[in-house]
Every structure is written in structure tokens, then in C-alpha cells.
Write an enzyme that holds these catalytic residues in place. Structure first.
Site, PDB file in Angstrom:
ATOM      1  N   ASP A 130      18.444  20.112 -23.205  1.00  0.00           N
ATOM      2  CA  ASP A 130      17.858  20.847 -24.330  1.00  0.00           C
ATOM      3  C   ASP A 130      18.334  20.313 -25.680  1.00  0.00           C
ATOM      4  OD1 ASP A 130      16.255  22.770 -22.912  1.00  0.00           O
ATOM      5  OD2 ASP A 130      18.157  23.515 -22.133  1.00  0.00           O
ATOM      6  N   ASP A 145      22.579  15.401 -21.864  1.00  0.00           N
ATOM      7  CA  ASP A 145      22.137  16.798 -21.914  1.00  0.00           C
ATOM      8  C   ASP A 145      20.602  16.880 -21.955  1.00  0.00           C
ATOM      9  OD1 ASP A 145      22.233  19.589 -22.366  1.00  0.00           O
ATOM     10  OD2 ASP A 145      22.191  19.270 -24.532  1.00  0.00           O
TER      11      ASP A 145
END
Lengths: 178, 178
Positions: free
Chosen positions: A14, A12
Site C-alpha cells: 500500500d 511494501d
């Protein structure tokens, strides 16, 4: 090792590769004098820790062009991802589609900080319906329906969540996967 | 039917949902007088059918802002996809990451023509490592390593390819899947 035999690892952006909280805090500090080290209550989203009149401000920030362009990378993320590429087929998988104005910024940001990840290994998604063996993410909504090995990357908002294999930082990812 | 029980269907954009060839031909016609109905040799890419001095022009067109913004939808695509949503979890999966300037245009284009597909069901990828049950695509590089049911959407460049279940247009998709 044959490159195609390496397990696939989805990472991922963020709050995992990118310290998005730091960017938010910088803006709240600049615009409203909020302390950079404001107490972040475990289990709460960042904006839930702020004065009530600022509750909706994060949506304005996050939809602005440029928001995602200058976020600091998370400590040890770059070196660790580079090392992981030796053993894994590393893919960056970000739910960027929610924010139209984030698309170019996120791709440019990856080009700056992770130039060794080719465009073929970058996915901007809605739901993360990816066929990988491992997924590192800070949101259980992304991990819940994933069928491979799930690693929950610690963030204040997920501190109360149990039942997931957890990694607290990139050094722990390195220890676990390298 | 419980929505989550529906099989997942991944649908490509260029030359499947969007008539990208038509956009190229419009530009070649406008700029170089190429006939809109130029003979497209089976098995060749569109640009391989053009005069040699235009061989590299497609890369200039495709990287321009706006290229993907006003492409006509393929015939019957909109109605068929809408109908498919009743029976499938429909995802749009486009290898958009190759062209940075396509990202916003593609998302805006989908908003115009397929507003009934939510952002959660849109994926811009490099490699199409998606966990779906069916994939409709005109490129076998995307289908080759996919583990579900593969439907090769006919395009001049893939006419000589055998060994794939083939759909020639959206009416055939409807007949097969509805």
C-alpha cells in the site's frame, strides 16, 4: 549470477506498489464529492485532511471486500520490480493481516499486476519481522526495527520524517538499486 | 521482563498447531471409506499411503474453501503456546500463500483457538524468511535456511530425517522451552 546469492529485497504494497490513496480519494469523491486533488497536508494521514464528519469513513472502506482488488499500481512500479528481480530476490511484504477482507483481494491483485512474483515470495504479515537485506516501505513503524538497508518511500503522511534514506518514486528506486 | 527483550519464536500451523492430517483422514474416511487409523509409513506423505486412485485427491480437498476452518488443534498446543507467550515473542508463521482459499480460514481458525495471539504476530508466507530466534516446523524446507534454533516437530512424513533437534509433541516443546 546464482539466484540464491542475490540480496533479498522486501517491498511494501500500500502506497508503494499500489496507489491506495487514489482508491480512497475515488471513494470519497464518489460518495461525498471530495475533490480528487484535495490538498494533502505534509505529515498528515489522508483521512486527517478530510472534513471532520468523514474521519472514521476510511475504516469502513478499508474493511470492505473488494477495496484492495482494483487499486491502480503506482507509476513505474511494475517495470521496475520486474527489472529488480534480475538483481534481487524480490519479496512483497504487506501488513495485510490487519484487514481480514484484504487477504484474497491482495493476492488476486498481485496475480493481476505482478504475475511474475511467485507465491513463495509473497508475505502477508503483522509485524514485518523479515530477514531481508533491503526494505522499501512508506511506514517507519515497519522500518524502525528492521536491520537491513531501509528505504522510505515518499507518501504525504511521511513527508516530515527525516533520518531515513528516501525514495520519491519508482524511477528513483531504479536509479538507486539497478 | 521487558517484552521486547524476549526471544522471538516462530511456530508453524499445519501439523504443528493444527492436526491437518486428522482433517484429511476424516475426508478420506467420509468419501472413500479409508480407515482413520490407516498405517502411515514413516517418511511418506499422508497421500502416499493411500490407494493409488486417491493420489491427487488431497489437492482438491486442500484448495476447497472451509478445509482449514475446522481442523482440530494439536493436543496441548493451546495451553503450551499460551505459556510460551510469557517467555517468548510468539509468532505464527504459516506458508498459507500456496493456497488462496486457506487465507481467511486460517485467520478465522486462529481467532477461534488462539485468540490471545494478536494479528501483529501472524504471518502468512511463501518462503519463511523470518527474523526469529527459534522456529518450530515439521518441514525441513522451512528450517533448512533458517539461521536460528530449529526444532523439527515430528510428523509421519519426517520420521526418517536426522540431524535436527526434534520435538515429538507439545509437552516436549514445553519441557524444552519453558
Amino acid at each position: 549470477m546464482n539466484k540464491d546469492d542475490r540480496p533479498r529485497l522486501a517491498i511494501d504494497m500500500d502506497e508503494v506498489l499500489a496507489d491506495t490513496h487514489h482508491k480512497f480519494l475515488t471513494l470519497y469523491h464518489r460518495d461525498y464529492g471530495v475533490a480528487m486533488d484535495i490538498h494533502q497536508e505534509p505529515g498528515k494521514e489522508l483521512h486527517e485532511n478530510l472534513p471532520e464528519n468523514l474521519n472514521g469513513q476510511w475504516k469502513i472502506y478499508i474493511n470492505e471486500k473488494g477495496f484492495f482488488r482494483d487499486i491502480p499500481p503506482m507509476p513505474d512500479a511494475i517495470e521496475t520490480v520486474r527489472a529488480l528481480q534480475e538483481r534481487y530476490n524480490v519479496y512483497v511484504v504487506s501488513a495485510a493481516m490487519e484487514f481480514r477482507n484484504s487477504l484474497e483481494d491482495k493476492l488476486d491483485w498481485l496475480g493481476d499486476h505482478f504475475p511474475f512474483i511467485p507465491w513463495t515470495h509473497i508475505l502477508f504479515t503483522g509485524e514485518k519481522i523479515v530477514a531481508t537485506d533491503v526494505m522499501i516501505d512508506d511506514r517507519i513503524k515497519n522500518l524502525a526495527h528492521f536491520e537491513g538497508r531501509k528505504l522510505l518511500f515518499t507518501s504525504p503522511h511521511n513527508l516530515l520524517i527525516t533520518g531515513y534514506e528516501r525514495v520519491n518514486n519508482w524511477r528513483e528506486v531504479a536509479e538507486l538499486l539497478l
